[in-house]
Design a protein around this motif. Structure first.
Motif, PDB file in Angstrom:
ATOM      1  N   ASN A  97      42.269  50.576  36.550  1.00  0.00           N
ATOM      2  CA  ASN A  97      40.872  50.275  36.246  1.00  0.00           C
ATOM      3  C   ASN A  97      40.517  48.815  36.511  1.00  0.00           C
ATOM      4  OD1 ASN A  97      42.348  49.173  34.205  1.00  0.00           O
ATOM      5  ND2 ASN A  97      41.120  50.025  32.545  1.00  0.00           N
ATOM      6  N   MET A  98      41.428  48.051  37.071  1.00  0.00           N
ATOM      7  CA  MET A  98      41.174  46.643  37.326  1.00  0.00           C
ATOM      8  C   MET A  98      41.139  46.403  38.825  1.00  0.00           C
ATOM      9  SD  MET A  98      42.997  43.637  35.316  1.00  0.00           S
ATOM     10  CE  MET A  98      41.911  42.430  34.671  1.00  0.00           C
ATOM     11  N   SER A  99      40.037  45.899  39.312  1.00  0.00           N
ATOM     12  CA  SER A  99      39.901  45.655  40.748  1.00  0.00           C
ATOM     13  C   SER A  99      40.125  44.171  41.047  1.00  0.00           C
ATOM     14  CB  SER A  99      38.505  46.084  41.214  1.00  0.00           C
ATOM     15  OG  SER A  99      37.528  45.241  40.660  1.00  0.00           O
ATOM     16  N   GLN A 100      40.137  43.851  42.325  1.00  0.00           N
ATOM     17  CA  GLN A 100      40.345  42.452  42.712  1.00  0.00           C
ATOM     18  C   GLN A 100      39.172  41.579  42.284  1.00  0.00           C
ATOM     19  OE1 GLN A 100      40.707  42.425  46.892  1.00  0.00           O
ATOM     20  NE2 GLN A 100      38.663  43.203  47.297  1.00  0.00           N
ATOM     21  N   TYR A 101      37.990  42.163  42.212  1.00  0.00           N
ATOM     22  CA  TYR A 101      36.822  41.386  41.801  1.00  0.00           C
ATOM     23  C   TYR A 101      36.902  41.038  40.309  1.00  0.00           C
ATOM     24  CZ  TYR A 101      35.223  42.907  46.321  1.00  0.00           C
ATOM     25  OH  TYR A 101      35.134  43.146  47.668  1.00  0.00           O
ATOM     26  N   ASP A 102      37.455  41.962  39.518  1.00  0.00           N
ATOM     27  CA  ASP A 102      37.660  41.663  38.098  1.00  0.00           C
ATOM     28  C   ASP A 102      38.660  40.521  37.938  1.00  0.00           C
ATOM     29  OD1 ASP A 102      35.934  43.690  37.365  1.00  0.00           O
ATOM     30  OD2 ASP A 102      37.543  45.185  37.203  1.00  0.00           O
ATOM     31  N   ASN A 105      36.907  37.220  38.903  1.00  0.00           N
ATOM     32  CA  ASN A 105      35.966  36.785  37.869  1.00  0.00           C
ATOM     33  C   ASN A 105      36.689  36.249  36.634  1.00  0.00           C
ATOM     34  OD1 ASN A 105      33.721  37.407  39.377  1.00  0.00           O
ATOM     35  ND2 ASN A 105      33.608  39.505  38.583  1.00  0.00           N
ATOM     36  N   SER A 106      37.896  36.727  36.370  1.00  0.00           N
ATOM     37  CA  SER A 106      38.601  36.267  35.185  1.00  0.00           C
ATOM     38  C   SER A 106      39.330  34.942  35.409  1.00  0.00           C
ATOM     39  CB  SER A 106      39.601  37.334  34.712  1.00  0.00           C
ATOM     40  OG  SER A 106      40.591  37.515  35.687  1.00  0.00           O
TER      41      SER A 106
END
Length: 144
Positions: A97-102, A105-106
């Motif tokens: 459920n974790m993408s590269q964009y997440d 952003n983190s």
């Protein structure tokens, strides 16, 4: 084979004979053998006469009380505050459920600066061309 009839054969006696009037006199003889309502005297050992037993019991309880903290101690767990890089990568790669964009952003600005400083590898033009020729997923690289 001869016929065998139970009624015709002679019977064998058991050899045990009950005495005369045994069942009539049984209850009276049994009651005579029972003791009267007197209970046998029980030997009582007072505790104050057995001081060595009491002292040894107190010593055993004392030793057990001293040993409890030793038995209940858990082994020292060496935990480091920092997570090693391999376990972090494995965790992030298996999180669907974790993408590269997440991830982007983190990241904080300090992390991005550290990434820029540590990744100063210069690739030659020929190496890049060889990778693009050998790999068929060019659309994947273009989209990212």
């Amino acid at each position: 084979m001869k016929e065998f009839k139970l009624e015709d054969n002679p019977k064998i006696t058991t050899g045990f004979v009950t005495p005369d009037n045994y069942f009539e006199d049984f209850s009276a003889k049994f009651m005579q053998n029972l003791p009267l309502n007197e209970a046998p005297e029980v030997k009582v050992i007072p505790l104050y006469k057995r001081r060595s037993t009491i002292i040894s019991l107190i010593a055993a309880v004392f030793v057990i009380a001293l040993m409890l903290p030793i038995f209940n101690q858990s082994p020292a767990v060496t935990t480091s505050a920092e997570i090693d890089q391999a376990s972090l990568e494995n965790y992030l790669s298996y999180q669907t459920n974790m993408s590269q964009y997440d991830l982007i952003n983190s990241l904080e600005t300090e992390d991005l600066e550290n990434l820029n400083e540590t990744t100063t590898t210069a690739l030659e033009q020929e190496t890049i061309e060889d990778l693009l020729v050998d790999n068929g997923n060019l659309e994947h690289y273009i989209m990212e």
